[in-house]
Design a protein around this motif. Sequence first.
Motif, PDB file in Angstrom:
ATOM      1  N   ALA A  75       0.756  -1.111   0.027  1.00  0.00           N
ATOM      2  CA  ALA A  75       0.041  -0.131   0.076  1.00  0.00           C
ATOM      3  C   ALA A  75       1.127   1.314   0.068  1.00  0.00           C
ATOM      4  O   ALA A  75       1.692   1.271   0.935  1.00  0.00           O
ATOM      5  CB  ALA A  75      -0.989   0.039   1.068  1.00  0.00           C
ATOM      6  N   LEU A  76       0.775   2.261  -0.879  1.00  0.00           N
ATOM      7  CA  LEU A  76       1.414   3.168  -0.951  1.00  0.00           C
ATOM      8  C   LEU A  76       0.435   4.462  -0.731  1.00  0.00           C
ATOM      9  O   LEU A  76      -0.075   4.921  -1.703  1.00  0.00           O
ATOM     10  CB  LEU A  76       1.998   3.487  -2.517  1.00  0.00           C
ATOM     11  CG  LEU A  76       2.996   2.202  -2.819  1.00  0.00           C
ATOM     12  CD1 LEU A  76       3.368   2.499  -4.443  1.00  0.00           C
ATOM     13  CD2 LEU A  76       3.757   2.043  -2.033  1.00  0.00           C
ATOM     14  N   LEU A  77       0.967   5.026   0.731  1.00  0.00           N
ATOM     15  CA  LEU A  77       0.125   6.253   0.831  1.00  0.00           C
ATOM     16  C   LEU A  77       0.890   7.522   0.612  1.00  0.00           C
ATOM     17  O   LEU A  77       1.539   8.247   1.545  1.00  0.00           O
ATOM     18  CB  LEU A  77      -0.295   6.077   2.255  1.00  0.00           C
ATOM     19  CG  LEU A  77      -1.061   4.651   2.797  1.00  0.00           C
ATOM     20  CD1 LEU A  77      -1.329   4.957   4.253  1.00  0.00           C
ATOM     21  CD2 LEU A  77      -2.085   4.306   2.050  1.00  0.00           C
ATOM     22  N   VAL A 110       3.614  -1.483   3.822  1.00  0.00           N
ATOM     23  CA  VAL A 110       2.720  -0.020   3.679  1.00  0.00           C
ATOM     24  C   VAL A 110       3.955   0.864   3.587  1.00  0.00           C
ATOM     25  O   VAL A 110       5.069   0.991   4.313  1.00  0.00           O
ATOM     26  CB  VAL A 110       1.840   0.532   4.724  1.00  0.00           C
ATOM     27  CG1 VAL A 110       2.557   0.724   6.029  1.00  0.00           C
ATOM     28  CG2 VAL A 110       1.236   1.717   4.397  1.00  0.00           C
ATOM     29  N   VAL A 111       4.086   1.907   2.700  1.00  0.00           N
ATOM     30  CA  VAL A 111       4.858   2.839   2.371  1.00  0.00           C
ATOM     31  C   VAL A 111       4.127   4.239   2.497  1.00  0.00           C
ATOM     32  O   VAL A 111       3.002   4.349   1.916  1.00  0.00           O
ATOM     33  CB  VAL A 111       5.606   2.933   1.241  1.00  0.00           C
ATOM     34  CG1 VAL A 111       6.780   3.966   1.106  1.00  0.00           C
ATOM     35  CG2 VAL A 111       6.253   1.634   0.944  1.00  0.00           C
ATOM     36  N   SER A 112       4.360   5.070   3.482  1.00  0.00           N
ATOM     37  CA  SER A 112       3.508   6.327   3.655  1.00  0.00           C
ATOM     38  C   SER A 112       4.162   7.606   4.008  1.00  0.00           C
ATOM     39  O   SER A 112       5.430   7.720   4.337  1.00  0.00           O
ATOM     40  CB  SER A 112       2.738   5.917   5.074  1.00  0.00           C
ATOM     41  OG  SER A 112       1.972   7.304   5.447  1.00  0.00           O
ATOM     42  N   GLY A 113       3.780   8.586   3.353  1.00  0.00           N
ATOM     43  CA  GLY A 113       4.131   9.785   3.658  1.00  0.00           C
ATOM     44  C   GLY A 113       3.781  10.815   4.866  1.00  0.00           C
ATOM     45  O   GLY A 113       2.782   9.791   5.817  1.00  0.00           O
ATOM     46  N   PRO A 114       3.817  11.633   5.424  1.00  0.00           N
ATOM     47  CA  PRO A 114       3.798  12.267   6.862  1.00  0.00           C
ATOM     48  C   PRO A 114       2.170  12.031   6.933  1.00  0.00           C
ATOM     49  O   PRO A 114       1.637  11.892   8.132  1.00  0.00           O
ATOM     50  CB  PRO A 114       4.265  13.613   6.702  1.00  0.00           C
ATOM     51  CG  PRO A 114       5.191  13.460   5.922  1.00  0.00           C
ATOM     52  CD  PRO A 114       4.835  12.649   4.822  1.00  0.00           C
ATOM     53  N   ASP A 115       1.264  12.452   5.914  1.00  0.00           N
ATOM     54  CA  ASP A 115       0.121  12.519   6.182  1.00  0.00           C
ATOM     55  C   ASP A 115      -0.955  11.097   6.242  1.00  0.00           C
ATOM     56  O   ASP A 115      -1.873  11.072   6.819  1.00  0.00           O
ATOM     57  CB  ASP A 115      -0.398  13.122   5.156  1.00  0.00           C
ATOM     58  CG  ASP A 115      -0.249  14.599   4.651  1.00  0.00           C
ATOM     59  OD1 ASP A 115       0.091  15.350   6.124  1.00  0.00           O
ATOM     60  OD2 ASP A 115      -0.233  15.289   3.685  1.00  0.00           O
TER      61      ASP A 115
END
Length: 262
Positions: A75-77, A110-115
């Motif tokens: 999952a790429l957020l 999962v790979v996520s940015g700050p948000d």
Amino acid sequence: MTAPFAADAHTPAELLQAFLRPGSAADPSRPLVTFYDDSTGERVELSAKTFDNWVAKTANLLQDELNASPDDRAALLLPAHWQSAVWLLACWSVGVAAVPGGEPKDADLVVSGPDGLASAQECPGERVALALRPLGGRFPQRPDGFLDYAAEVPGQGDRFAPYSPVDPQAVALETLVDGLPLKLTGEQTVALAREGAARLGLDSGSRVLSTLSFDDWAGLEAGLLAPLAAGASVVLCRNSGQLTEDQWQSRIDSERVTLRLG
């Protein structure tokens, strides 16, 4: 009739590799991805060679440190960002199915940015956080339960080889196409990218400016896949809603943009 760019490519990762071949219609030293964040004033420009180096390091991180395999879903957020483009190609290099905007609880990693960090906590597998700071900077303090991408990736190898060949018939991308959720194999992803490149009239001299999200096919096509399929390049713009038309025109002129989308 002239053969399309990278006519022998059957996976998205092979589209990128076509930029690096001797005699390629696409110059590997010219800009491939240019990124603007108009909230910070950041501008990043990566040639195909430099972009491929980031992809190789990230794919090594995926395969060796996160133990990702071709059976996994990521999952790429992430927003439309140069590092998001790197992660997509890294997933496809390993054979991991990329799921932009996917549910972390249903993913293997999962790979996520700050948000997206709060939502990303629901992932039962490995979690990677991207600060998305200028110059690829780290988080001031690493988020609990996450690897900091900017801290982990520099030490990875500059060349990548998958432990097993990537199957073009395996699912490579889960996304929305015209509002409908679809699972696309690597071969289908490449075929749709080529169709998009033809529809948009792209060739190796094209330079596409996109402000679209990567959370559906339209944004992935405009901001990454159709240009890759044509041997073209992209200019990704984030947080650009406040720009005036004069400022847009100045950017279009300075970046030699041939097509603006979004």
